[in-house]
Write an enzyme that holds these catalytic residues in place. Structure first.
Site, PDB file in Angstrom:
ATOM      1  N   SER A 152       0.838  -1.198   0.000  1.00  0.00           N
ATOM      2  CA  SER A 152       0.000   0.000   0.000  1.00  0.00           C
ATOM      3  C   SER A 152       0.879   1.256   0.000  1.00  0.00           C
ATOM      4  O   SER A 152       2.008   1.251   0.488  1.00  0.00           O
ATOM      5  CB  SER A 152      -0.912   0.010   1.218  1.00  0.00           C
ATOM      6  OG  SER A 152      -1.659  -1.184   1.280  1.00  0.00           O
TER       7      SER A 152
HETATM    8  N1  SAH Z   1      -0.766  -3.755   3.761  1.00  0.00           N
HETATM    9  C1  SAH Z   1      -0.368  -4.694   2.756  1.00  0.00           C
HETATM   10  C2  SAH Z   1      -1.431  -4.700   1.700  1.00  0.00           C
HETATM   11  C3  SAH Z   1      -1.260  -5.716   0.674  1.00  0.00           C
HETATM   12  S1  SAH Z   1      -2.524  -5.707  -0.554  1.00  0.00           S
HETATM   13  C4  SAH Z   1       0.972  -4.256   2.180  1.00  0.00           C
HETATM   14  O1  SAH Z   1       1.228  -3.050   2.227  1.00  0.00           O
HETATM   15  O2  SAH Z   1       1.741  -5.078   1.708  1.00  0.00           O
HETATM   16  C5  SAH Z   1      -3.835  -6.606   0.239  1.00  0.00           C
HETATM   17  C6  SAH Z   1      -3.501  -7.991   0.714  1.00  0.00           C
HETATM   18  O3  SAH Z   1      -4.732  -8.577   1.138  1.00  0.00           O
HETATM   19  C7  SAH Z   1      -2.930  -8.919  -0.343  1.00  0.00           C
HETATM   20  O4  SAH Z   1      -1.720  -9.433   0.117  1.00  0.00           O
HETATM   21  C8  SAH Z   1      -3.999 -10.014  -0.492  1.00  0.00           C
HETATM   22  O5  SAH Z   1      -3.463 -11.286  -0.761  1.00  0.00           O
HETATM   23  C9  SAH Z   1      -4.677  -9.960   0.873  1.00  0.00           C
HETATM   24  N2  SAH Z   1      -6.039 -10.503   0.921  1.00  0.00           N
HETATM   25  C10 SAH Z   1      -7.045 -10.361   0.004  1.00  0.00           C
HETATM   26  N3  SAH Z   1      -8.154 -11.009   0.413  1.00  0.00           N
HETATM   27  C11 SAH Z   1      -7.867 -11.556   1.629  1.00  0.00           C
HETATM   28  C12 SAH Z   1      -8.592 -12.363   2.562  1.00  0.00           C
HETATM   29  N4  SAH Z   1      -9.862 -12.751   2.323  1.00  0.00           N
HETATM   30  N5  SAH Z   1      -7.965 -12.753   3.695  1.00  0.00           N
HETATM   31  C13 SAH Z   1      -6.685 -12.405   3.949  1.00  0.00           C
HETATM   32  N6  SAH Z   1      -5.929 -11.653   3.105  1.00  0.00           N
HETATM   33  C14 SAH Z   1      -6.507 -11.239   1.958  1.00  0.00           C
END
Ligand code: SAH
Length: 219
Positions: free
Chosen positions: A69
């Site tokens: 993010s």
């Molecule tokens: N704060 C993280 C955001 C990553 S993007 C960063 O800065 O790296 C969002 C993340 O949510 C992804 O890694 C995706 O795999 C995860 N995600 C999506 N749906 C999900 C779910 N149902 N349960 C757990 N994680 C999920």
């Protein structure tokens, strides 16, 4: 060229300070959060090839079609959760590369982070241990169900967007606790804030955002 292990080049303190000033200008006011942006090494959470861009205020790819993010939104969500005071237990859904997790770990007693992609969940765990962060429990799973065994949480942060809020998540929030999550479809998402009082939930829209979708099941 060396890998710049001491952060002398593009990952230097000067570059980090510039990001902090940029976030301050965008409205991030919490000195605790700004200090974390200054000190948590974001370049260690992205691919080496992208390390030189780690202190730009932008989202970057982290593999598996996901993104780390944007620093501004990480700071804004953290600030929203912090405003009730010190945090005990925090639940994070969508740990991704672990940068947001690391910030939360510095501010909370214990962080519980759920990630649905196994490769990311494993890497997240390793990275945090490499950084000496030990107050995080990582689970590979579908975070829409929350983590009942460790509820209630003082704060819940969801880093992926859905049209509706998963009801089980709100139920795992402590009275006095706060949850942030982007709601809506791609292109029209709004970051929402919920506060749980003894009477129920207060819900308020915070700002327009752009997140990857919250996906059902694991991968
Ligand atoms: N704060 C993280 C955001 C990553 S993007 C960063 O800065 O790296 C969002 C993340 O949510 C992804 O890694 C995706 O795999 C995860 N995600 C999506 N749906 C999900 C779910 N149902 N349960 C757990 N994680 C999920």
């Amino acid at each position: 060229m060396s890998k710049d292990p001491n952060g002398i080049g593009l990952t230097s303190q000067r570059v980090r300070n510039r990001l902090v000033e940029q976030l301050r200008g965008m409205g991030i006011a919490s000195e605790a959060v700004l200090e974390l942006v200054r000190t948590v090494p974001r370049h260690l959470f992205v691919d080496e090839a992208l390390a030189s861009r780690a202190y730009e205020n932008t989202a970057l790819p982290i593999g598996y079609g996901q993104t780390i993010s944007q620093p501004y939104i990480v700071a804004a969500m953290t600030e929203l959760l912090l405003s009730t005071g010190p945090l005990g237990r925090v639940l994070e859904i969508g740990g991704g590369c672990g940068y947001q997790t690391a910030l939360l770990a510095r501010l909370a007693g214990t962080v519980y982070s759920i990630e649905r992609i196994a490769g990311l969940a494993n890497r997240l765990q390793e990275r945090l241990l490499d950084l000496g962060i030990r107050n995080v429990h990582v689970a590979h799973g579908d975070g829409r169900e929350g983590w009942m065994a460790h509820a209630p949480f003082d704060a819940i942060l969801v880093a992926a967007a859905a049209p509706d809020v998963p009801v089980s998540l709100l139920g795992q929030l402590a009275v006095g606790g706060r949850m942030v999550m982007p709601l809506g479809l791609p292109g029209e998402q709004t970051l929402m804030l919920w506060r749980r009082t003894s009477e129920g939930f207060l819900e308020e829209p915070v700002q327009r955002v752009s997140f990857v979708p919250l996906v059902e099941g694991v991968s």
